[in-house]
Design a protein around this motif. Sequence first.
Motif, PDB file in Angstrom:
ATOM      1  N   LEU A  38      -2.798  -5.074   7.729  1.00 35.43           N
ATOM      2  CA  LEU A  38      -4.369  -5.093   7.721  1.00 35.43           C
ATOM      3  C   LEU A  38      -4.975  -4.535   9.063  1.00 35.43           C
ATOM      4  N   ALA A  39      -4.254  -5.011  10.277  1.00 37.90           N
ATOM      5  CA  ALA A  39      -4.742  -4.667  11.686  1.00 37.90           C
ATOM      6  C   ALA A  39      -4.071  -3.183  11.899  1.00 37.90           C
ATOM      7  N   ARG A  74       1.599 -13.499   9.351  1.00 36.06           N
ATOM      8  CA  ARG A  74       1.582 -12.512  10.327  1.00 36.06           C
ATOM      9  C   ARG A  74       1.923 -10.994   9.962  1.00 36.06           C
ATOM     10  N   THR A  75       2.620 -11.172   8.809  1.00 37.51           N
ATOM     11  CA  THR A  75       3.130  -9.798   8.127  1.00 37.51           C
ATOM     12  C   THR A  75       1.876  -9.064   7.673  1.00 37.51           C
ATOM     13  N   ILE A  76       1.083  -9.803   6.735  1.00 38.69           N
ATOM     14  CA  ILE A  76      -0.034  -9.247   5.917  1.00 38.69           C
ATOM     15  C   ILE A  76      -1.286  -9.023   7.009  1.00 38.69           C
ATOM     16  N   LEU A  77      -1.202  -9.910   8.194  1.00 38.12           N
ATOM     17  CA  LEU A  77      -2.175  -9.507   9.200  1.00 38.12           C
ATOM     18  C   LEU A  77      -1.843  -8.420   9.847  1.00 38.12           C
ATOM     19  N   ARG A  78      -0.359  -8.117  10.170  1.00 42.52           N
ATOM     20  CA  ARG A  78      -0.108  -6.777  10.913  1.00 42.52           C
ATOM     21  C   ARG A  78      -0.244  -5.527  10.184  1.00 42.52           C
ATOM     22  N   LEU A 131      -1.550  -1.887   1.234  1.00 41.22           N
ATOM     23  CA  LEU A 131      -0.956  -1.744   2.721  1.00 41.22           C
ATOM     24  C   LEU A 131       0.584  -2.427   2.569  1.00 41.22           C
ATOM     25  N   GLY A 132       1.149  -1.883   3.378  1.00 39.90           N
ATOM     26  CA  GLY A 132       2.456  -2.324   3.341  1.00 39.90           C
ATOM     27  C   GLY A 132       3.015  -2.013   1.923  1.00 39.90           C
ATOM     28  N   TRP A 146      -4.998  -8.791  19.308  1.00 38.21           N
ATOM     29  CA  TRP A 146      -6.496  -9.320  19.329  1.00 38.21           C
ATOM     30  C   TRP A 146      -7.065  -9.193  17.878  1.00 38.21           C
ATOM     31  N   LEU A 147      -6.723  -8.240  17.148  1.00 41.01           N
ATOM     32  CA  LEU A 147      -7.052  -7.854  15.683  1.00 41.01           C
ATOM     33  C   LEU A 147      -6.626  -9.023  14.901  1.00 41.01           C
ATOM     34  N   MET A 148      -5.331  -9.418  15.197  1.00 42.78           N
ATOM     35  CA  MET A 148      -4.628 -10.418  14.092  1.00 42.78           C
ATOM     36  C   MET A 148      -5.003 -11.639  14.378  1.00 42.78           C
TER      37      MET A 148
END
Length: 809
Positions: A522-523, A516-520, A363-364, A495-497
Amino acid sequence: MDDELLELQRQFEFAQQAKSSIRLSERNVVELVQKLHELRIIDFELLYTVSGKEYITPEQLRNEIAGEVKKLGRVSLIDLADTTGVDLYHVEKQAQHVVSEDLGLMLIQGEIISQSYWDSVAEEINERLQECSQIALAELAAQLHVGSELVASVLEPRLGTMVVKGRLEGGQLYTPAYVARVSTMVRGASRGITVPTNLSVLWSTLQQLLQEMEGATGVAVEGSFFQSLFNGLVKEGEVLGTLRAGVHWTPTVFAMAQKECVDSFFSQNSFISYDALQKLGISQPIQFLQPRYPQGIPLVTAFVHPSMIEMLDAAIEVAIECGSWLDSLSVLPTSFGAKDASKILSLCPSVQSALKANKALILGDSYLFSSSFVKDVYDRIEKEMETFSHSGSSTIMLSDDSYLVKEAKAGQDLSKSSELRGTEKGSKKKKGKSSGTKTMSAEGDSENEDYIYTKSKKNQKKGKDMSSSQVADSRKGAKKDSFKTQEEIVPSEEWLMQKLVILVPDFEEQGTDDPRTILRHLADYLRPMLVNYWKERGKALFTENVEKMKRLLDNLQSKLDKSFLNMQLYEKALDLFEDDQTTTVTLHRHLLRTVATSIADMLFHNLDVHNKLKNGTQVEEDSQNSESISLSPGERTAIAKSFPGSQSKRALAVVEALEGKRVETFMTALRDLAEDSGLLLKKLDKKLERTLLHSYRKDLTSQVSAETDPVSLLPKVVSLLYIQVHNRALQAPGRAISIAVTRLKDKLDDSAYKVLTDFQTATVTLLALMSAATGDEQDCSSDRILSKKELLESQMPALKALVLGSSLA
């Protein structure tokens, strides 16, 4: 022999001295020459002189031109025309012949110049050059009145000979000694350079140095002269280095130090960044590194050794086996970027095999997740969504309008409880001016609506049959729109993050620079799958909610029929007061605040529940009960904004009409909203009006007969009188009772009207005393209130007789 010559001389002298008997004029001579030319006796060309008195042949003219050139070396054609007395045209023509026949002559800018002239000029230039060391060609050309190109072409074949001892460079003529001096300066400056240098800068420095040395009299040296000397030194091997593009010079000593630095860094770190090579002066890093390190791998911003890939590959194998995740940038050097990580990940053998076997995903650009880790996170979030849906709080994941609706619904419960408590307390503590009116409108409305429902059921069935096709079409359209609306209800990225942070705290604990980068990333990956799950679940919920929606609309239609017919019945009574603008506004506002508000709240609540069911949201059965619903203006506005499309616009028009001054505006807005929602509003006809009036009259009669409170009795008696007199169901607030009583003066006999006015006056006095009472023991107002109540109670039988006697008859 001598005698013969002497004789001839005597004869010639005699002939000269003898006078001619015939004298020819100039004109006769000209005509004679022309005649001889025509007769071909003179068979050669003749040229006239400028004076016209002499003839000259072209050969003679050429001879004279050649003589002048030989004598002077450089002659102007204009001067030749003056000297020979021949027109300039003929001089130019013959001059071209002379120059073409003699290779030592040249015709330049109207002048004939011989080589001997240039030899003498070259000697003069040489003498001057030896004195000055350098001369500018432009200066020589200006002195000789010719072009610089001509001077250069004349001097070039004579340079280096005994005639001109010098060197021509860049429009300047230098002596050998001066050239050797400047060449020495160039050699010294070039050998002093140890870093890559632009030679143009070096030549500028040398020019300034020469000007300082020679002062104002010195001639500026062109950069091309330095460049020419430098190229010669490089060719001879006196200066070592590499020259690119003619001006970029890299000394050999710098190139050697550069290569040693690169070799040292790459061998110690197994990589080197392109920025570091740029700082070392290597403009094309990949082309520089690949020949030196054939086994190396070029990335986007760096060049790496295969050992770097092996190190990353080992870390990835551990992450996949443990069912975890890995940020490749945390393993790679800090100078690596996301694009570098993406490329090096694609080269790892373990990544290639894991991607092929669906054991991992990228991802990314730099994040690698094992499939088991992602599946576990997805399952946990799916359970969270199911929990929210079952608890009825799925609006957490929706848009801003859904937040407003949720807040409005929360406010409803608070307003309901507070209003109920306020009603209970108000009924016990005080009875103001409008207490009687409130009791009449609240109680009378609810009971009349029940009665209308039983009496007009047949009429309702008729109306449903007539418009069943229209309702069916509207409901079908609602079903079609439900799936479209369902697509808009999806879990948001924020919400997902937030959920990912709660479910997987490792993202923050492992020291990621920007969680937040990795969370975004994955979201973004999970969101489409969750959206698809949400849609499928919504479709299933919608199927379950179809029956609820049908039952809700049927109940809403029934309630709306009863309420809207009552509203039309009360509206007709307003026509009696159209001549009094102030009273009309008061009655309209009262009807809007009471009956109209109740209808709007009931409709808004039911439509809101219907939309939730249509969108696949689970709604508790208790929330569908709208018998006692009461909304604040803010809650109505929030619910209206949550409606889809044109329904929201029409609902906002209803909210605005409730705050207006005309009932007609509300009725129009209500009809538009009902039509847009697929509901029907019955129009009050004569038959229904008679039925409703009879029911309303009967209900009021029973209330009047059972009423024991004198304050509450008055508005009910007035309403009954208006039914008996005007056949209208009047809904009037307390402040409009006096006007309503006044309007009955012409319709009642004097005794009845006196009973009514006396009771109304006493009621107003009682209410005034009650509002002015302080509750103090020394205050005598309580006695006055008690006496006034006793007076009103004594007058109640007479007041009831005004309506009960005639109604019972």
